[in-house]
Design an enzyme around this catalytic site. Structure first.
Site, PDB file in Angstrom:
ATOM      1  N   CYS A  75     -62.215  33.934 -25.019  1.00  0.00           N
ATOM      2  CA  CYS A  75     -63.488  33.393 -24.559  1.00  0.00           C
ATOM      3  C   CYS A  75     -64.180  34.474 -23.728  1.00  0.00           C
ATOM      4  CB  CYS A  75     -63.195  32.154 -23.712  1.00  0.00           C
ATOM      5  SG  CYS A  75     -64.644  31.434 -22.932  1.00  0.00           S
ATOM      6  N   CYS A 186     -69.857  35.470 -28.117  1.00  0.00           N
ATOM      7  CA  CYS A 186     -69.190  34.220 -27.753  1.00  0.00           C
ATOM      8  C   CYS A 186     -68.313  33.880 -28.944  1.00  0.00           C
ATOM      9  CB  CYS A 186     -70.215  33.115 -27.513  1.00  0.00           C
ATOM     10  SG  CYS A 186     -69.530  31.443 -27.474  1.00  0.00           S
TER      11      CYS A 186
HETATM   12  N1  DGL Z   1     -66.327  30.508 -26.554  1.00  0.00           N
HETATM   13  C1  DGL Z   1     -66.770  30.894 -25.263  1.00  0.00           C
HETATM   14  C2  DGL Z   1     -67.165  32.365 -25.211  1.00  0.00           C
HETATM   15  O1  DGL Z   1     -66.647  33.167 -25.942  1.00  0.00           O
HETATM   16  C3  DGL Z   1     -67.766  30.087 -24.490  1.00  0.00           C
HETATM   17  C4  DGL Z   1     -68.148  28.756 -24.884  1.00  0.00           C
HETATM   18  C5  DGL Z   1     -68.620  27.880 -23.774  1.00  0.00           C
HETATM   19  O2  DGL Z   1     -69.757  28.044 -23.280  1.00  0.00           O
HETATM   20  O3  DGL Z   1     -67.834  27.010 -23.441  1.00  0.00           O
HETATM   21  O4  DGL Z   1     -67.997  32.745 -24.416  1.00  0.00           O
END
Ligand code: DGL
Length: 257
Positions: A75, A186
């Site tokens: 993430c 993301c």
């Molecule tokens: N998947 C996450 C990232 O790579 C973020 C998603 C979220 O905002 O929860 O930033």
């Protein structure tokens, strides 16, 4: 149990990190993976850095108590908000994060124009400002906050009209700009890469950091002699929401190429 045989934990705010898990499995087919999607607390990208740090620390403690040999923070938002602090708090842990793939994007030609799609929190953090400063001589970098996109993907809208309309509105301010590359900053966004490609003009490169993260994880495990090199690896997927729909969406996304 030998430390080598413990699973590698993979953590994200929901189904996003599955795009990284796919690469991890491809690079380390003999490893066991324990994937935790924290959809109960999604989206991280609309929270404060302190909140994301707190949530990530609690998830990490829970995973450590279950027995893991490494943590992949799949993430970008949590990596920006928590990786540095957690590395200091857990110095013996192999913790690999992910960051927007600005480095490969900046190598695409002579000062390419690069659109960086990410959550509002990722783009606000010091980590991203430092990254941008590092590559701003090599590329023209245009950050693009994508509020609401994670929610669409968590709701299972990985194609279709609603997603297309969202993306058309998002890219509208850049309609007269010649873009060379788009960075998916993301881990949720690779799940909608086909639709993004359909909406952007042909020839725009679309990059993400998942392969780099998988290679780095493999390298770090090998360096510590913790790489499993035989036997069939197992993948366990869990979701903090307990929602069967999200578990089934996670499994479907993992199977997708
Ligand atoms: N998947 C996450 C990232 O790579 C973020 C998603 C979220 O905002 O929860 O930033």
């Amino acid at each position: 149990m030998e430390r080598t045989d413990l699973p590698i934990a993979v953590l994200d705010s929901g189904v996003g990190g599955i795009s990284v898990l796919r690469e991890l499995v491809r690079h380390m087919p003999h490893e066991d993976f324990l994937y935790l999607g924290d959809s109960k607390n999604a989206p991280y990208g609309e929270k404060t850095p302190e909140e994301v740090l707190h949530i990530t620390r609690e998830n990490l403690k829970m995973l450590l108590a279950r027995g893991i040999k490494a943590l992949v923070l799949a993430c970008n938002t949590a990596t920006g908000a928590a990786a540095r602090t957690l590395r200091a708090e857990f110095p013996d842990l192999i913790l690999v994060g992910i960051e927007p793939a600005l480095k490969p994007a900046s190598l695409l030609g002579d000062r390419p124009r690069v659109l960086v799609m990410a959550t509002p929190l990722t783009l606000k953090q010091e980590k991203f400002c430092t990254l941008m400063a590092r590559f701003c001589d090599d590329a023209e970098i245009l950050p693009l906050a994508c509020s609401g996109l994670v929610e669409l993907i968590e709701a299972g809208q990985t194609s279709g009209e609603k997603l297309e309309n969202y993306l058309k509105t998002l890219f509208f301010p850049h309609r007269d700009t010649k873009i060379d590359a788009v960075v998916l900053g993301c881990t949720h966004y690779p799940h909608v890469k086909e639709t993004i490609a359909k909406i952007l003009p042909a020839g725009v490169a679309i990059l993400d950091g998942s392969e780099g993260t998988a290679r780095e994880t493999r390298r770090r495990l090998a360096e510590k002699g913790l790489l499993k090199e035989s036997g069939e690896g197992r993948v366990t997927i869990e979701n903090s929401s307990g929602d069967e729909r999200l578990l089934s969406l996670s499994r479907q996304l993992l199977e997708r190429e």
